[in-house]
Motif scaffolding. Structure first.
Motif, mmCIF file in Angstrom:
data_model
loop_
_atom_site.group_PDB
_atom_site.id
_atom_site.type_symbol
_atom_site.label_atom_id
_atom_site.label_comp_id
_atom_site.label_asym_id
_atom_site.label_seq_id
_atom_site.Cartn_x
_atom_site.Cartn_y
_atom_site.Cartn_z
ATOM 1 N N ARG A 205 76.996 72.515 12.125
ATOM 2 C CA ARG A 205 78.220 73.228 11.759
ATOM 3 C C ARG A 205 78.193 73.681 10.301
ATOM 4 O O ARG A 205 78.886 74.646 9.937
ATOM 5 C CB ARG A 205 79.439 72.338 11.987
ATOM 6 C CG ARG A 205 79.612 71.836 13.406
ATOM 7 C CD ARG A 205 80.916 71.035 13.538
ATOM 8 N NE ARG A 205 80.899 70.154 14.686
ATOM 9 C CZ ARG A 205 81.138 70.540 15.931
ATOM 10 N NH1 ARG A 205 81.424 71.799 16.172
ATOM 11 N NH2 ARG A 205 81.090 69.673 16.923
ATOM 12 N N GLY B 111 84.068 72.019 19.371
ATOM 13 C CA GLY B 111 84.313 72.051 17.933
ATOM 14 C C GLY B 111 84.044 73.430 17.344
ATOM 15 O O GLY B 111 83.727 74.393 18.049
ATOM 16 N N ASP B 112 84.154 73.529 16.026
ATOM 17 C CA ASP B 112 84.087 74.809 15.325
ATOM 18 C C ASP B 112 82.678 75.075 14.800
ATOM 19 O O ASP B 112 82.163 74.321 13.974
ATOM 20 C CB ASP B 112 85.085 74.803 14.164
ATOM 21 C CG ASP B 112 85.133 76.140 13.444
ATOM 22 O OD1 ASP B 112 84.589 77.128 13.987
ATOM 23 O OD2 ASP B 112 85.709 76.199 12.344
ATOM 24 N N TYR B 113 82.067 76.146 15.275
ATOM 25 C CA TYR B 113 80.777 76.594 14.745
ATOM 26 C C TYR B 113 80.905 77.920 14.005
ATOM 27 O O TYR B 113 79.923 78.629 13.802
ATOM 28 C CB TYR B 113 79.739 76.698 15.870
ATOM 29 C CG TYR B 113 79.215 75.339 16.298
ATOM 30 C CD1 TYR B 113 78.164 74.733 15.626
ATOM 31 C CD2 TYR B 113 79.804 74.653 17.343
ATOM 32 C CE1 TYR B 113 77.698 73.481 15.999
ATOM 33 C CE2 TYR B 113 79.349 73.394 17.727
ATOM 34 C CZ TYR B 113 78.292 72.818 17.044
ATOM 35 O OH TYR B 113 77.836 71.568 17.412
ATOM 36 N N GLY B 114 82.102 78.248 13.610
ATOM 37 C CA GLY B 114 82.329 79.431 12.794
ATOM 38 C C GLY B 114 81.939 80.712 13.504
ATOM 39 O O GLY B 114 82.156 80.870 14.704
#
Length: 274
Positions: free
Chosen positions: A26, A59-62
């Motif tokens: 991440r 989740g956040d991986y942009g």
């Protein structure tokens, strides 16, 4: 079709079975991630890796492009992989060992997703044009390809050049990205830099990577240089001035600048801005 303007300079493989690696990814400055359920995961771990990766993708991986490489449908895990990621938050499914468009069509029966293709077999290279029309992108699997061809892999990769360029030609004709194969000696920065330079010269959009330490080199190699950006700006300015003066071409630094050069210059600036 021109190369893509979305940055895909660095495309990093991450094992889908390693929570720590999935978390670390991440914060890495890679443009894209291949979350791998195939070669990087041992047979005994494949079912658990499926669940580990599904949790991680929540989740956040942009803005990174997220590709999930599944196992092939000719294995005991392939169908379950496709079913598990049919609705997962990823951008596309990366299919291994795509020999023809029928491989993609078979996968579509299990998941209605965008697909990318691993180009890593002689049959796949020979059917590259048809495959390119069925997928959203190519990733070259040069290790498997070299094994199947029985060729050596010296610096410069001349024994593989026909295959590399055939895949790239097919990708460009279809208007999809083409990502170069991995460089195995991940501690050899000079060797990686040279192979990235070769890939960029060929027209590849970026480099697939096996270690986070390779990301910085690939990002630098596939980014337009200051000199390239400066030349692009001056070509556009010179051409615009020539058109305003009623001319069809311009001359810059002793070289003709035509509309085709301006198109390339605009893509260079778009890449730099992106």
């Amino acid at each position: 079709m021109p190369p893509m303007t979305r940055p895909l300079r660095s495309v990093l493989y991450i094992p889908g079975s390693k929570p720590r690696a999935l978390e670390k990814a991440r914060g890495l400055p890679t443009d894209a991630i291949i979350f791998d359920l195939e070669d990087a995961v041992a047979p005994a771990e494949k079912a658990a890796a499926r669940e580990t990766l599904r949790e991680a993708l929540a989740g956040d991986y942009g803005t990174r492009l997220r590709l999930v490489r599944v196992n092939g449908l000719d294995t005991e895990w392939g169908a379950a992989d496709l079913a598990a990621f049919a609705d997962a938050p990823c951008d596309a499914i990366l299919l291994p060992k795509v020999d023809g468009p029928e491989t993609v069509e078979a996968a579509r029966q299990h998941a209605a997703r965008p697909f990318w293709a691993m180009m890593e077999s002689a049959r796949g290279i020979l059917h590259a044009a048809a495959i390119a029309e069925a997928v959203e992108g190519f990733v070259l699997g040069t290790n498997d390809l070299a094994r199947e061809l029985g060729c050596e892999t010296p610096a410069g990769r001349m024994p593989m050049m026909t295959a590399l360029q055939t895949a790239l030609l097919a990708a460009r004709a279809a208007g999809i990205p083409c990502i170069d194969g991995v460089y195995n000696a991940f501690r050899d920065e000079d060797g990686l830099r040279a192979e990235c330079a070769q890939g960029k010269a060929l027209g590849m959009d970026g480099k697939s990577l096996i270690h986070p330490a390779q990301v910085e080199v690939a990002n630098a190699a596939f980014s337009p240089s200051e000199e390239e950006v400066d030349l692009a700006r001056r070509q556009i300015e010179a051409f615009d001035a020539a058109i305003a003066d009623g001319q069809g071409v311009a001359v810059l630094d002793g070289r003709i600048v035509e509309n085709l050069h301006v198109e390339t210059a605009r893509r260079t600036l778009a890449r730099a801005n992106a």
